[in-house]
Design a protein around this motif. Structure first.
Motif, PDB file in Angstrom:
ATOM      1  N   SER A  29     111.733  47.746 -34.766  1.00 28.61           N
ATOM      2  CA  SER A  29     111.135  47.964 -36.090  1.00 28.61           C
ATOM      3  C   SER A  29     111.224  49.415 -36.537  1.00 28.61           C
ATOM      4  O   SER A  29     111.058  49.720 -37.707  1.00 28.61           O
ATOM      5  CB  SER A  29     109.672  47.500 -36.103  1.00 28.61           C
ATOM      6  N   ARG A  30     111.463  50.325 -35.582  1.00 31.46           N
ATOM      7  CA  ARG A  30     111.549  51.752 -35.929  1.00 31.46           C
ATOM      8  C   ARG A  30     112.210  52.520 -34.793  1.00 31.46           C
ATOM      9  O   ARG A  30     112.551  51.938 -33.748  1.00 31.46           O
ATOM     10  CB  ARG A  30     110.168  52.332 -36.212  1.00 31.46           C
ATOM     11  N   ILE A  42     114.254  54.525 -32.037  1.00 31.98           N
ATOM     12  CA  ILE A  42     115.520  54.343 -31.322  1.00 31.98           C
ATOM     13  C   ILE A  42     116.010  52.897 -31.444  1.00 31.98           C
ATOM     14  O   ILE A  42     117.202  52.652 -31.666  1.00 31.98           O
ATOM     15  CB  ILE A  42     115.343  54.742 -29.832  1.00 31.98           C
ATOM     16  N   ASN A  45     106.758  43.686 -32.411  1.00 33.35           N
ATOM     17  CA  ASN A  45     105.494  43.058 -32.008  1.00 33.35           C
ATOM     18  C   ASN A  45     104.532  43.022 -33.184  1.00 33.35           C
ATOM     19  O   ASN A  45     104.255  41.959 -33.725  1.00 33.35           O
ATOM     20  CB  ASN A  45     104.882  43.782 -30.818  1.00 33.35           C
ATOM     21  N   GLY A  46     104.066  44.209 -33.623  1.00 33.95           N
ATOM     22  CA  GLY A  46     103.065  44.229 -34.692  1.00 33.95           C
ATOM     23  C   GLY A  46     103.600  44.613 -36.063  1.00 33.95           C
ATOM     24  O   GLY A  46     102.987  44.276 -37.087  1.00 33.95           O
ATOM     25  N   SER A  47     104.733  45.318 -36.114  1.00 32.80           N
ATOM     26  CA  SER A  47     105.191  45.902 -37.385  1.00 32.80           C
ATOM     27  C   SER A  47     106.162  44.993 -38.145  1.00 32.80           C
ATOM     28  O   SER A  47     107.349  45.323 -38.299  1.00 32.80           O
ATOM     29  CB  SER A  47     105.858  47.252 -37.119  1.00 32.80           C
ATOM     30  N   ASP A  90     105.848  39.493 -28.485  1.00 28.97           N
ATOM     31  CA  ASP A  90     105.263  40.530 -27.622  1.00 28.97           C
ATOM     32  C   ASP A  90     105.991  40.448 -26.282  1.00 28.97           C
ATOM     33  O   ASP A  90     105.805  39.482 -25.535  1.00 28.97           O
ATOM     34  CB  ASP A  90     103.757  40.256 -27.471  1.00 28.97           C
ATOM     35  N   VAL A  91     106.807  41.456 -25.983  1.00 28.13           N
ATOM     36  CA  VAL A  91     107.648  41.360 -24.780  1.00 28.13           C
ATOM     37  C   VAL A  91     106.841  41.329 -23.477  1.00 28.13           C
ATOM     38  O   VAL A  91     107.359  40.908 -22.450  1.00 28.13           O
ATOM     39  CB  VAL A  91     108.723  42.486 -24.716  1.00 28.13           C
ATOM     40  N   ASN A 120     114.432  47.842 -25.309  1.00 25.04           N
ATOM     41  CA  ASN A 120     114.035  49.152 -25.843  1.00 25.04           C
ATOM     42  C   ASN A 120     112.530  49.255 -26.098  1.00 25.04           C
ATOM     43  O   ASN A 120     111.995  50.360 -26.143  1.00 25.04           O
ATOM     44  CB  ASN A 120     114.823  49.393 -27.142  1.00 25.04           C
ATOM     45  N   TYR A 127     103.647  55.845 -17.530  1.00 31.01           N
ATOM     46  CA  TYR A 127     104.930  55.772 -18.232  1.00 31.01           C
ATOM     47  C   TYR A 127     106.095  56.081 -17.270  1.00 31.01           C
ATOM     48  O   TYR A 127     107.105  55.366 -17.253  1.00 31.01           O
ATOM     49  CB  TYR A 127     104.899  56.763 -19.393  1.00 31.01           C
ATOM     50  N   LYS A 133     109.172  53.633 -16.237  1.00 31.92           N
ATOM     51  CA  LYS A 133     110.566  53.985 -16.530  1.00 31.92           C
ATOM     52  C   LYS A 133     111.388  54.131 -15.249  1.00 31.92           C
ATOM     53  O   LYS A 133     112.591  53.871 -15.243  1.00 31.92           O
ATOM     54  CB  LYS A 133     110.619  55.254 -17.380  1.00 31.92           C
ATOM     55  N   GLY A 162     116.038  61.872 -23.166  1.00 30.76           N
ATOM     56  CA  GLY A 162     115.071  62.968 -23.031  1.00 30.76           C
ATOM     57  C   GLY A 162     114.147  62.918 -24.232  1.00 30.76           C
ATOM     58  O   GLY A 162     113.710  61.835 -24.628  1.00 30.76           O
ATOM     59  N   ILE A 197     113.469  62.671 -27.922  1.00 25.87           N
ATOM     60  CA  ILE A 197     114.204  62.220 -29.105  1.00 25.87           C
ATOM     61  C   ILE A 197     113.228  62.212 -30.287  1.00 25.87           C
ATOM     62  O   ILE A 197     112.068  61.785 -30.129  1.00 25.87           O
ATOM     63  CB  ILE A 197     114.763  60.780 -28.885  1.00 25.87           C
ATOM     64  N   THR A 230     111.330  60.766 -32.821  1.00 29.42           N
ATOM     65  CA  THR A 230     110.859  59.478 -33.356  1.00 29.42           C
ATOM     66  C   THR A 230     109.340  59.602 -33.519  1.00 29.42           C
ATOM     67  O   THR A 230     108.762  60.638 -33.193  1.00 29.42           O
ATOM     68  CB  THR A 230     111.131  58.300 -32.383  1.00 29.42           C
TER      69      THR A 230
END
Ligand code: NAP
Length: 246
Positions: A13-14, A16, A36-38, A62-63, A89, A154, A158, A185, A187, A189
């Motif tokens: 939805s936004r 990357i 999911n929400g957007s 929702d993944v 992603n 996080y 990852k 690295g 980015i 957003t």
């Protein structure tokens, strides 16, 4: 280059994910933009692709929800008849020092970032195994490669993506399915927009190229890994980070 390939990009939805979806569509793929929400923003992103002559559709899932992912991917495969590219992603941050981190913040990040990728890979690879072809691209992070204070949840998610990528690459290789990870690295957003100036300055000081990257820098590599030019590349983690993790 990706003419008539069917691609699913999660969290499109936004940021990357949206940029990767546009790039794959520009290369000729039919793209399913997951969100999911957007809903409004995902629909706008799909509409922009269609306006530019591409084929795209936005679908909610929702993944982190195992059974929702099964339904989502089964529906895509039923309607499009195949699945060639999966880009995992979708991701969230809930940063805090470990001493202050709440259990729900640890669980939410692992559930979305790591389990979400597993869920989608599991149900996508079933179809790819039948097709004897497929490209899976998982978005990791330099946080998962190097660690980062304030991001135990996080970084673990990852780093987990890297293990998931390598194990799945070995499981799926005999059927010509490649699985690779991209470790961006910093980015530009919405995820990094919220960083305080001091954190931004400290981050920039660690980047040999001296600037944050753009979503296009990640999308270019994703498009390459999704193409036949990358047929002999699997199980790799490629940093797009201005040299930060070298
Ligand atoms: P972003 O702008 O915050 O966008 C995140 C996307 O993930 C949104 O489309 C969001 O959709 C989706 N999402 C979140 N939870 C979801 C869920 N449970 N199910 C489905 N979709 C979900 O983030 P970004 O900066 O573009 O980051 C994209 C990926 O790159 C993430 O995996 C992130 O960890 C990774 N990454 C980013 C950077 C960076 O500097 N930006 C660096 C390294 C790695 P909704 O709004 O609809 O929920």
């Amino acid at each position: 280059m990706l003419k008539d390939k069917v691609a699913v990009v999660t969290g499109a939805s936004r940021g990357i994910g949206r940029c990767i979806a546009s790039r794959l569509a520009a290369e000729g793929a039919v793209v399913i933009l997951n969100f999911n929400g957007s809903a409004k923003r995902a629909e706008e992103a799909a509409e922009e692709i269609r306006r530019n002559g591409g084929k795209a559709e936005a679908i909610q899932c929702d993944v982190s929800n195992f059974s929702a992912c099964e339904t989502f991917l089964a529906d895509v495969i039923k309607r499009y008849g195949r699945l060639d590219i999966l880009v995992n992603n979708a991701g969230i941050t809930r940063d805090n020092l470990m001493m202050k981190m709440k259990e729900e913040d640890f669980d939410a990040v692992i559930d979305t970032n790591l389990k979400g990728a597993f869920n989608c890979m599991k149900f996508a690879s079933r179809q790819m195994l039948k097709q004897r072809s497929g490209k899976i691209i998982n978005i990791s992070s330099v946080s998962g490669v190097m660690g980062n204070a304030g991001q135990t949840n996080y970084a673990a998610s990852k780093a987990g993506i890297i293990g998931l990528t390598k194990a799945a690459a070995r499981e799926l290789a005999s059927r010509h399915i490649t699985v690779n990870a991209i470790a961006p690295g910093f980015i530009n957003t919405e995820m990094t927009e919220v960083l305080p100036d001091a954190v931004r300055a400290a981050a920039t000081a660690q980047i040999p190229l001296g600037i944050f990257g753009e979503p296009e820098d990640v999308a270019g590599l994703a498009a390459f890994l999704a193409s036949d030019q990358a047929n002999y590349i699997t199980g790799q983690v490629i940093c797009v980070d201005g040299g930060m993790a070298m």
